[in-house]
Design a protein around this motif. Structure first.
Motif, mmCIF file in Angstrom:
data_model
loop_
_atom_site.group_PDB
_atom_site.id
_atom_site.type_symbol
_atom_site.label_atom_id
_atom_site.label_comp_id
_atom_site.label_asym_id
_atom_site.label_seq_id
_atom_site.Cartn_x
_atom_site.Cartn_y
_atom_site.Cartn_z
ATOM 1 N N GLY A 63 0.796 -1.228 0.000
ATOM 2 C CA GLY A 63 0.000 0.000 0.000
ATOM 3 C C GLY A 63 0.824 1.272 0.000
ATOM 4 O O GLY A 63 0.268 2.369 0.021
ATOM 5 N N CYS A 64 2.146 1.145 -0.017
ATOM 6 C CA CYS A 64 3.059 2.293 -0.006
ATOM 7 C C CYS A 64 3.827 2.329 -1.324
ATOM 8 O O CYS A 64 3.876 1.333 -2.039
ATOM 9 C CB CYS A 64 4.040 2.174 1.162
ATOM 10 S SG CYS A 64 3.228 2.117 2.777
ATOM 11 N N PRO A 65 4.450 3.462 -1.653
ATOM 12 C CA PRO A 65 5.236 3.509 -2.891
ATOM 13 C C PRO A 65 6.303 2.412 -2.912
ATOM 14 O O PRO A 65 6.996 2.180 -1.917
ATOM 15 C CB PRO A 65 5.886 4.894 -2.847
ATOM 16 C CG PRO A 65 4.976 5.708 -1.982
ATOM 17 C CD PRO A 65 4.459 4.747 -0.948
ATOM 18 N N ALA A 81 1.568 9.969 6.687
ATOM 19 C CA ALA A 81 1.543 9.480 5.313
ATOM 20 C C ALA A 81 2.870 9.691 4.592
ATOM 21 O O ALA A 81 3.765 10.381 5.071
ATOM 22 C CB ALA A 81 0.431 10.198 4.541
ATOM 23 N N SER A 88 -1.115 10.818 -1.916
ATOM 24 C CA SER A 88 -0.845 10.576 -0.502
ATOM 25 C C SER A 88 -1.098 9.100 -0.189
ATOM 26 O O SER A 88 -2.103 8.533 -0.610
ATOM 27 C CB SER A 88 -1.762 11.460 0.347
ATOM 28 O OG SER A 88 -1.525 11.247 1.709
ATOM 29 N N TYR A 89 -0.171 8.492 0.551
ATOM 30 C CA TYR A 89 -0.264 7.086 0.940
ATOM 31 C C TYR A 89 -0.368 7.028 2.458
ATOM 32 O O TYR A 89 0.651 7.111 3.158
ATOM 33 C CB TYR A 89 0.971 6.314 0.468
ATOM 34 C CG TYR A 89 1.137 6.300 -1.035
ATOM 35 C CD1 TYR A 89 0.662 5.234 -1.783
ATOM 36 C CD2 TYR A 89 1.765 7.357 -1.698
ATOM 37 C CE1 TYR A 89 0.803 5.210 -3.163
ATOM 38 C CE2 TYR A 89 1.920 7.345 -3.075
ATOM 39 C CZ TYR A 89 1.437 6.277 -3.802
ATOM 40 O OH TYR A 89 1.584 6.252 -5.164
ATOM 41 N N CYS A 92 2.027 5.260 5.634
ATOM 42 C CA CYS A 92 3.334 4.896 5.072
ATOM 43 C C CYS A 92 4.471 5.768 5.612
ATOM 44 O O CYS A 92 5.597 5.678 5.139
ATOM 45 C CB CYS A 92 3.293 4.976 3.544
ATOM 46 S SG CYS A 92 2.195 3.745 2.811
#
Length: 125
Positions: A63-65, A81, A88-89, A92
């Motif tokens: 779910g994160c870059p 985040a 925006s994640y 993270c």
């Protein structure tokens, strides 16, 4: 620094309440200074505690870059985040706090590759 590693571009131990991205929290920014995309897998951020540390942030989680494109910046907020390219994640960001004299280290976790201790890639105060 390795031939294809990210850099810690900026570190802030005191956020600005007027900053909408991190809402007054500590933050740090990672930079891909190269002409091609770099994977975040196997990279870990920590403060002066180094590794292993239970509040260290393993980059590229679910779910994160997972990578940074050429020249891209990744903004990570303490307790919040990550922000990349206007997206925006949530969840993270990192958990550790950045004190005024802390250093933040970016490590390559070689244990995931069957190697030994994590290798320091970059450090910033």
């Amino acid at each position: 620094m390795g031939a294809s590693q990210l850099l810690i571009n900026e570190v802030a131990d005191k956020g600005n309440d007027a900053d909408a991205a991190c809402a007054g929290s500590d933050w740090l920014e990672l930079l891909n200074p190269f002409d091609s995309s770099l994977s975040l897998a196997g990279l870990v951020l920590s403060d002066d505690h180094g590794l292993p540390y239970d509040e260290a942030l393993a980059l590229g989680g679910s779910g994160c870059p997972a990578s940074l494109g050429a020249g891209e910046l990744l903004l990570l907020c303490q307790g919040g985040a990550a922000h990349l390219g206007g997206v925006s994640y949530d969840g993270c960001g990192f958990e550790f706090k950045i004190g005024g004299s802390d250093e933040v280290g970016l490590y390559k976790n070689s244990s995931s590759e069957g190697g030994g201790d994590p290798q320091l890639v970059d450090v910033a105060a």
